[in-house]
Design a protein around this motif. Sequence first.
Motif, mmCIF file in Angstrom:
data_model
loop_
_atom_site.group_PDB
_atom_site.id
_atom_site.type_symbol
_atom_site.label_atom_id
_atom_site.label_comp_id
_atom_site.label_asym_id
_atom_site.label_seq_id
_atom_site.Cartn_x
_atom_site.Cartn_y
_atom_site.Cartn_z
ATOM 1 N N ARG A 154 0.833 -1.213 0.000
ATOM 2 C CA ARG A 154 0.000 0.000 0.000
ATOM 3 C C ARG A 154 0.862 1.255 0.000
ATOM 4 N N GLN A 155 1.865 1.297 0.868
ATOM 5 C CA GLN A 155 2.733 2.476 0.946
ATOM 6 C C GLN A 155 3.506 2.686 -0.355
ATOM 7 N N LEU A 156 3.970 1.617 -0.976
ATOM 8 C CA LEU A 156 4.671 1.741 -2.251
ATOM 9 C C LEU A 156 3.737 2.277 -3.338
ATOM 10 N N ILE A 157 2.497 1.813 -3.346
ATOM 11 C CA ILE A 157 1.517 2.312 -4.315
ATOM 12 C C ILE A 157 1.249 3.795 -4.085
ATOM 13 N N TYR A 158 1.031 4.189 -2.818
ATOM 14 C CA TYR A 158 0.775 5.601 -2.511
ATOM 15 C C TYR A 158 1.939 6.475 -2.955
ATOM 16 N N LYS A 159 3.168 6.028 -2.676
ATOM 17 C CA LYS A 159 4.343 6.809 -3.062
ATOM 18 C C LYS A 159 4.482 6.886 -4.580
ATOM 19 N N GLY A 160 4.187 5.802 -5.277
ATOM 20 C CA GLY A 160 4.242 5.809 -6.736
ATOM 21 C C GLY A 160 3.198 6.739 -7.327
ATOM 22 N N LEU A 161 1.991 6.719 -6.790
ATOM 23 C CA LEU A 161 0.936 7.615 -7.261
ATOM 24 C C LEU A 161 1.290 9.072 -6.991
ATOM 25 N N GLU A 162 1.834 9.330 -5.817
ATOM 26 C CA GLU A 162 2.237 10.689 -5.463
ATOM 27 C C GLU A 162 3.353 11.185 -6.394
ATOM 28 N N ALA A 163 4.296 10.313 -6.710
ATOM 29 C CA ALA A 163 5.419 10.697 -7.570
ATOM 30 C C ALA A 163 4.969 11.004 -8.991
ATOM 31 N N THR A 164 3.905 10.362 -9.439
ATOM 32 C CA THR A 164 3.443 10.567 -10.814
ATOM 33 C C THR A 164 2.328 11.597 -10.911
ATOM 34 N N GLU A 165 1.867 12.114 -9.783
ATOM 35 C CA GLU A 165 0.749 13.037 -9.751
ATOM 36 C C GLU A 165 0.967 14.265 -10.627
ATOM 37 N N ASN A 166 2.174 14.788 -10.643
ATOM 38 C CA ASN A 166 2.454 16.008 -11.388
ATOM 39 C C ASN A 166 3.030 15.752 -12.770
ATOM 40 N N GLN A 167 3.156 14.499 -13.164
ATOM 41 C CA GLN A 167 3.695 14.187 -14.478
ATOM 42 C C GLN A 167 2.571 14.195 -15.505
ATOM 43 N N VAL A 168 2.906 14.575 -16.728
ATOM 44 C CA VAL A 168 1.945 14.591 -17.826
ATOM 45 C C VAL A 168 1.846 13.182 -18.396
ATOM 46 N N VAL A 169 0.638 12.683 -18.544
ATOM 47 C CA VAL A 169 0.410 11.366 -19.136
ATOM 48 C C VAL A 169 0.299 11.542 -20.635
ATOM 49 N N ARG A 170 1.076 10.784 -21.394
ATOM 50 C CA ARG A 170 1.047 10.867 -22.859
ATOM 51 C C ARG A 170 0.520 9.608 -23.466
#
Length: 53
Positions: free
Chosen positions: A37-53
């Motif tokens: 769960r913590q790894l998923i939360y950190k991964g989601l947080e890290a990608t939150e500001n990235q542009v999805v292409r």
Amino acid sequence: MERKSERLQLMVDATVLEKIDDIRFTRRMPSRSDTVRQLIYKGLEATENQVVR
């Protein structure tokens, strides 16, 4: 109103599982589930500001 938690089953190979367990024991986390769960939360947080292409 808070959403109810849902169960998520996940299959990973032995190498990934070993890395998850290493993180768990290094950080003294209470369970494998909590570690994932913590790894998923950190991964989601890290990608939150990235542009999805």
